[in-house]
Design a protein around this motif. Structure first.
Motif, short mmCIF file in Angstrom:
data_model
loop_
_atom_site.label_atom_id
_atom_site.label_comp_id
_atom_site.label_asym_id
_atom_site.label_seq_id
_atom_site.Cartn_x
_atom_site.Cartn_y
_atom_site.Cartn_z
N ASP A 189 30.19 3.65 -10.86
CA ASP A 189 30.38 3.89 -9.43
C ASP A 189 31.71 4.60 -9.17
O ASP A 189 31.83 5.43 -8.27
CB ASP A 189 30.31 2.58 -8.65
CG ASP A 189 31.43 1.61 -9.01
OD1 ASP A 189 31.88 1.65 -10.18
OD2 ASP A 189 31.84 0.82 -8.14
N ALA A 190 32.72 4.29 -9.99
CA ALA A 190 34.01 4.94 -9.83
C ALA A 190 33.92 6.42 -10.19
O ALA A 190 34.45 7.29 -9.49
CB ALA A 190 35.06 4.25 -10.70
N LEU A 191 33.22 6.71 -11.29
CA LEU A 191 33.06 8.10 -11.71
C LEU A 191 32.26 8.89 -10.67
O LEU A 191 32.59 10.04 -10.36
CB LEU A 191 32.37 8.17 -13.07
CG LEU A 191 32.27 9.55 -13.71
CD1 LEU A 191 33.64 10.20 -13.86
CD2 LEU A 191 31.57 9.46 -15.07
N ALA A 192 31.23 8.25 -10.11
CA ALA A 192 30.44 8.91 -9.07
C ALA A 192 31.29 9.20 -7.84
O ALA A 192 31.18 10.27 -7.22
CB ALA A 192 29.24 8.03 -8.69
N ALA A 193 32.17 8.25 -7.48
CA ALA A 193 33.05 8.45 -6.33
C ALA A 193 34.02 9.61 -6.58
O ALA A 193 34.30 10.41 -5.69
CB ALA A 193 33.82 7.16 -6.02
N LEU A 194 34.56 9.70 -7.80
CA LEU A 194 35.46 10.78 -8.13
C LEU A 194 34.76 12.13 -8.05
O LEU A 194 35.34 13.13 -7.62
CB LEU A 194 36.04 10.59 -9.54
CG LEU A 194 37.04 9.44 -9.72
CD1 LEU A 194 37.44 9.31 -11.18
CD2 LEU A 194 38.28 9.66 -8.86
N ARG A 195 33.50 12.16 -8.47
CA ARG A 195 32.75 13.42 -8.44
C ARG A 195 32.44 13.87 -7.02
O ARG A 195 32.24 15.06 -6.76
CB ARG A 195 31.46 13.27 -9.25
CG ARG A 195 31.71 13.29 -10.75
CD ARG A 195 30.46 13.04 -11.54
NE ARG A 195 30.69 13.23 -12.97
CZ ARG A 195 30.04 12.61 -13.94
NH1 ARG A 195 29.09 11.74 -13.63
NH2 ARG A 195 30.31 12.85 -15.20
N GLU A 196 32.41 12.92 -6.09
CA GLU A 196 32.15 13.27 -4.69
C GLU A 196 33.41 13.69 -3.95
O GLU A 196 33.35 14.31 -2.90
CB GLU A 196 31.51 12.07 -3.96
CG GLU A 196 30.09 11.75 -4.39
CD GLU A 196 29.12 12.86 -3.99
OE1 GLU A 196 29.27 13.41 -2.88
OE2 GLU A 196 28.23 13.18 -4.80
N TYR A 197 34.57 13.35 -4.52
CA TYR A 197 35.85 13.58 -3.83
C TYR A 197 36.33 15.01 -4.09
O TYR A 197 36.25 15.50 -5.23
CB TYR A 197 36.88 12.57 -4.32
CG TYR A 197 38.20 12.64 -3.60
CD1 TYR A 197 38.30 12.33 -2.25
CD2 TYR A 197 39.36 13.01 -4.28
CE1 TYR A 197 39.51 12.38 -1.58
CE2 TYR A 197 40.57 13.06 -3.62
CZ TYR A 197 40.64 12.76 -2.28
OH TYR A 197 41.84 12.82 -1.62
N PRO A 198 36.84 15.74 -3.08
CA PRO A 198 37.21 17.16 -3.25
C PRO A 198 38.56 17.40 -3.93
O PRO A 198 38.87 18.52 -4.29
CB PRO A 198 37.24 17.69 -1.81
CG PRO A 198 37.57 16.48 -0.98
CD PRO A 198 36.89 15.32 -1.66
N PHE A 199 39.41 16.37 -4.08
CA PHE A 199 40.71 16.49 -4.74
C PHE A 199 41.57 17.64 -4.20
O PHE A 199 41.83 18.61 -4.90
CB PHE A 199 40.53 16.66 -6.25
CG PHE A 199 40.16 15.39 -6.95
CD1 PHE A 199 41.11 14.39 -7.15
CD2 PHE A 199 38.87 15.17 -7.37
CE1 PHE A 199 40.75 13.20 -7.77
CE2 PHE A 199 38.50 13.99 -7.99
CZ PHE A 199 39.45 13.00 -8.20
N PRO A 200 42.04 17.51 -2.97
CA PRO A 200 42.95 18.55 -2.45
C PRO A 200 44.26 18.62 -3.25
O PRO A 200 44.92 19.64 -3.27
CB PRO A 200 43.21 18.11 -1.00
CG PRO A 200 42.87 16.65 -0.97
CD PRO A 200 41.77 16.47 -1.96
N GLY A 201 44.64 17.51 -3.91
CA GLY A 201 45.86 17.50 -4.73
C GLY A 201 45.60 17.75 -6.19
O GLY A 201 46.52 17.69 -7.01
#
Length: 471
Positions: free
Chosen positions: A344-356
């Motif tokens: 679930d953590a990896l899935a959340a990271l893949r959904e996040y756009p990472f502006p930083g």
């Protein structure tokens, strides 16, 4: 004092201040290094006679002499031991002198632990110089995505050239890492790598900092002082945030690059320098040229070769492996078992756009490790910020509403009875949050600089960060 951690590498810390020694021992110990300490040149020489070190950190001023002398001795007698100088904040003179004496880098007091960790990693890379350059590049610039493969291949090609390289990319993608890699693969690898943040030097001091000055050339010039160009002679000068240079300095920088010489302030003759220029910024330099805020002739001079470092959202294939490597490094620093990233953590990271970008990923994982109770990180442990819409680059002529994040209230859809006391504050908070996050990114998450850029006090910024739930 000796701290045994059972680690393979050892470091020598030389400083006459006990608090500084203890801080450095603690920081390096968490990275797996065994540390010896000395409070004087004589004590340091004794350690060096008995042991080989993977790294030495020395202060500038010692009771029985100068740290510069120790730098020179280590460079001559222990060439396989990288030595870094600890200088007072803003003391470019000491940093330049240390680099000329053979130091591979320097760190300013008060010591920033993130900067220190980066410095130690670079030192250990130098110590492991027996590895092939290609292996080193692959380790530094991890990624199996097509974008990273192309980037590594291009770096291998441009490193052989002496042409100036412009490194473009968003904040946090690793532009300085790319610059250091180009230098380490180049024929100049044995020369100094001198990074300078162009936005951190006051405009009135720029000419002196870059080109040096002669004794008596202005009030306070008590001795001749070499500049950053002279410090980088025979190596590489990395101009980070080059877009921040004021126009008058751009003219002088252009001449220095073209003539391969600099004129120190107050000097009658120019001094030849052999420097390769690498530059970078997270801003759109071509757009600044079009707006007249950056000289076109300088742009073409530093942009002979352009390298674009891809943002993290364009290299999704690398996310899992990159996160794993970061967790391994953090676990080593903290002396704990490497945590596992839950599905679930990896899935959340893949959904996040990472502006930083990668810097933000590191911060998120470090915070998650600190807050997690078990050895598996969950999506809840990550505490990802809510994704934000980008701010408009210029104020539009007709009144429009900025793009809202998913789930936010759009005032245009509200009925009259809905436009009471709850909707408007919510909408304003979204705009305020977006402005603060953008300012944080542009100032590399330095809260003091962010507060200044927003025109508010540091205390006010802390209040707003807490109020808006920005971590």
């Amino acid at each position: 004092m000796v701290q045994h951690t059972g680690a393979q590498h050892s470091a020598l810390i030389v400083d006459d201040e006990r608090d500084i020694r203890e801080l450095l021992v603690m920081a390096l110990g968490r990275m797996g290094l065994r540390c010896d300490t000395a409070s004087s040149l004589a004590e340091a020489r004794g350690h060096l006679a008995r042991e080989r070190y993977a790294l030495c950190l020395t202060d500038m001023r010692l009771p029985d002499g100068s740290g510069i002398d120790l730098v020179a001795e280590i460079s001559a007698r222990h060439p396989n031991t990288p030595v870094a100088m600890i200088t007072a904040f803003g003391n470019v003179d000491a940093a330049v002198e240390a680099l000329k004496a053979g130091a591979f880098d320097f760190v300013a007091k008060p010591v920033d632990l993130n900067v220190l960790r980066d410095l130690v990693r670079h030192a250990l890379d130098l110590h492991k110089g027996r590895r092939s350059t290609r292996d080193t590049v692959a380790e530094r610039l991890y990624g199996r995505s097509p974008a990273m493969t192309v980037l590594r291949d291009t770096i291998a090609k441009v490193a052989r050239s002496q042409a100036p390289v412009y490194i473009a990319g968003e904040s946090g993608v690793g532009k300085e890492l790319v610059a250091r890699t180009i230098h380490s693969e180049s024929p100049r690898a044995r020369g100094p790598f001198v990074p300078v943040n162009c936005g951190a030097i006051p405009a009135e001091l720029m000419e002196s900092e870059f080109f040096g000055h002669k004794k008596g050339s202005f009030t306070g010039a008590h001795a001749d002082k070499p500049g950053l160009f002279q410090a980088a002679d025979g190596g590489t000068l990395f101009l980070d945030e080059v877009a921040e240079l004021p126009l008058p300095m751009q003219v002088k920088l252009l001449r220095a690059i073209q003539e391969k010489s600099v004129r120190p302030v107050g000097a009658n003759v120019e001094v030849p320098v052999d420097v390769r220029i690498l530059s970078a910024t997270h801003k759109d330099l071509a757009a600044l040229v079009a707006e007249g805020r950056f000289r076109q002739d300088l742009y073409y001079r530093i942009n002979v070769i352009e390298l674009r470092v891809p943002p993290l959202r364009e290299r999704q294939e690398d996310l899992a492996g990159l996160a794993e490597r970061i967790l391994e490094r953090l676990a080593l620093q903290q002396g704990r078992a490497v945590p596992r990233l839950g599905e679930d953590a990896l899935a959340a990271l893949r959904e996040y756009p990472f502006p930083g970008n990668v810097r933000e990923l590191e911060n998120i994982l470090e915070r998650a490790m600190a807050l997690s109770d078990g050895n598996e990180l969950t999506a809840a442990d990550l505490r990802l910020p809510r994704p934000l819409a980008p701010l408009p680059t210029a104020a539009p002529s007709p009144p429009t509403h900025p793009t809202l994040k998913p789930g936010a209230v759009d005032p245009r859809t509200l009925s009259p009875r809905d436009t009471g006391t709850s909707a408007l504050p919510s909408f304003i908070e979204e705009i305020e949050r977006a402005a603060i996050v953008q300012a944080l990114q542009e100032n590399r998450y330095n809260k003091t600089k962010t507060a200044a850029a927003l025109g508010i006090t540091f205390r006010a910024l802390r209040y707003k960060l807490k109020k808006l739930g920005i971590e």
